[in-house]
Design a protein around this motif. Structure first.
Motif, PDB file in Angstrom:
ATOM      1  N   ASP A  74      -7.691  -3.491  -4.621  1.00  0.00           N
ATOM      2  CA  ASP A  74      -8.989  -4.099  -4.925  1.00  0.00           C
ATOM      3  C   ASP A  74      -8.978  -5.605  -4.668  1.00  0.00           C
ATOM      4  N   TYR A 128      -6.440  -8.739  -2.996  1.00  0.00           N
ATOM      5  CA  TYR A 128      -5.205  -9.157  -2.335  1.00  0.00           C
ATOM      6  C   TYR A 128      -5.151 -10.673  -2.354  1.00  0.00           C
ATOM      7  N   ASP A 169      -4.828   3.670  -0.290  1.00  0.00           N
ATOM      8  CA  ASP A 169      -5.362   3.239   0.998  1.00  0.00           C
ATOM      9  C   ASP A 169      -5.798   1.777   0.975  1.00  0.00           C
ATOM     10  N   TYR A 170      -6.084   1.277  -0.223  1.00  0.00           N
ATOM     11  CA  TYR A 170      -6.548  -0.105  -0.350  1.00  0.00           C
ATOM     12  C   TYR A 170      -6.178  -0.628  -1.728  1.00  0.00           C
ATOM     13  N   LEU A 205       0.832  -1.202   0.000  1.00  0.00           N
ATOM     14  CA  LEU A 205       0.000   0.000   0.000  1.00  0.00           C
ATOM     15  C   LEU A 205       0.870   1.256   0.000  1.00  0.00           C
ATOM     16  N   SER A 237     -10.510  -4.966   7.326  1.00  0.00           N
ATOM     17  CA  SER A 237      -9.849  -3.723   7.716  1.00  0.00           C
ATOM     18  C   SER A 237      -9.988  -2.640   6.651  1.00  0.00           C
ATOM     19  N   GLY A 238     -10.491  -3.017   5.463  1.00  0.00           N
ATOM     20  CA  GLY A 238     -10.617  -2.067   4.369  1.00  0.00           C
ATOM     21  C   GLY A 238      -9.358  -1.884   3.558  1.00  0.00           C
ATOM     22  N   LYS A 239      -8.313  -2.666   3.849  1.00  0.00           N
ATOM     23  CA  LYS A 239      -7.074  -2.558   3.077  1.00  0.00           C
ATOM     24  C   LYS A 239      -7.152  -3.320   1.756  1.00  0.00           C
ATOM     25  N   ALA A 240      -8.140  -4.168   1.616  1.00  0.00           N
ATOM     26  CA  ALA A 240      -8.420  -4.873   0.364  1.00  0.00           C
ATOM     27  C   ALA A 240      -9.926  -5.018   0.238  1.00  0.00           C
TER      28      ALA A 240
END
Length: 334
Positions: free
Chosen positions: A133, A135, A130-131, A124, A159-162
């Motif tokens: 689409d 992972y 921030d993310y 990231l 967590s919203g990272k992916a």
């Protein structure tokens, strides 16, 4: 002048639904495995990325260790994103992966929670987003419990990272196990990324059935078999090619006289369809709709344009398919 995307970018590309999800992927996606690293030309990489987007390629596939050096492909893409594509972020599908060796010591490889989540944070940062689409767990870890790797993917999504979770290089049996674990956690598996080409058909031995039954999409990497299914090797092994380098997986020992006969026969069939061998190979991989997207590599814009043109002819007659099977059978008929 700054970059402005083509107004016609969505007119020709085909978009396929990814399994039973809400996400569609372009029938052809661009992979940054080779030719986008720190040793390569930034301007050439930038031009290929932007031309791809202008032609409707919305999906760009990376991994933590793509380069060389490792990480530099993500850095290059991050620069292009910040400079040219920031306004189009919501039109892009950016994917990355972890699982192959990335940094020294026991935590820079495979699929522990420590490795997967540290790698995601690093990716990231290199991408400047921030993310991502999608992972992926890039390969199964023989020493880490499957539950731990899948819980790391679940956390990445929660967590919203992916936005979505995927697998690459997992067998049919491992994929079933991963799907069941993530289903219990409440995070569905979106996609599998296997190798697949006319010369590498292992997914037909069960994995494709699993993906269909589980409602997962698939994106095939190496549909040109590392260039074997292109015009590069029709006259033997050219000097300076990947096959001429002894340190690569594709080397002279693999390119046998029998294989060259098969490639030349396939090329004749491609020509009879009005296609290059590369276009023919991509069309074949996408036949029948089982593959969501074919993942291409490129070193120049003309290759991207050539590969996208394959989408105009992805139907095969039964006679053509039978001829392909005959050619690929190891025999002395050639």
């Amino acid at each position: 002048m700054g970059y402005t995307a083509s107004d016609t970018r969505y007119e020709e590309m085909r978009y396929n639904r990814c399994g039973r999800s809400g996400l569609k992927l372009p029938a052809i996606s661009l992979g940054l495995w080779h030719n986008f690293g720190g040793i390569d030309s930034y301007e050439n990489g930038r031009e290929m990325i932007l031309r791809s987007f202008d032609l409707g390629i919305t999906h760009f596939d990376l991994a933590n260790n793509y380069g060389p050096p490792a990480g530099s492909a993500e850095e290059l893409f991050g620069k292009v994103l910040a400079r040219d594509l920031a306004a189009y972020r919501d039109e892009l599908v950016i994917s990355t992966k972890a699982g192959f060796s990335m940094w020294p010591g026991p935590y820079g490889d495979y699929g522990s929670r420590k490795s997967m989540l540290a790698s995601l944070d690093q990716s990231l940062a290199r991408l400047g987003v921030d993310y991502v689409d999608i992972y992926y767990s890039n390969r199964p870890d023989p020493e880490t419990p499957m539950e731990e790797t899948m819980k790391a993917l679940d956390y990445a999504v929660r967590s919203g990272k992916a936005l979505y979770a995927g697998l690459s290089n997992y067998s049919a049996e491992q994929t079933v196990e991963a799907v069941e674990i993530l289903r219990q956690l409440g995070t569905p598996l979106l996609i599998h990324q296997p190798s697949y080409s006319m010369l590498d058909r292992w997914i037909e031995g069960g994995l494709q059935d699993v993906l269909e039954n589980q409602g997962m999409g698939s994106i095939a990497f190496m549909p040109l078999a590392q260039g074997l299914l292109s015009n590069k090797y029709l006259n033997g092994i050219p000097e300076g090619s990947r096959a001429a380098k002894p340190s690569t997986a594709l080397n002279e020992s693999r390119i046998t006289p029998e294989l060259l006969r098969q490639i030349r026969a396939l090329n004749q069939l491609a020509v009879s369809r009005g296609q290059s061998l590369a276009q023919f190979a991509i069309s074949w991989a996408l036949r029948g709709g089982k593959i969501t997207s074919a993942l291409i590599g490129a070193s120049r814009i003309s290759q991207i344009e050539e590969n996208i043109a394959s989408l105009s002819h992805t139907e095969f007659t039964s006679e053509e398919l039978e001829r392909i099977e005959t050619i690929l059978k190891k025999s002395d008929e050639a």
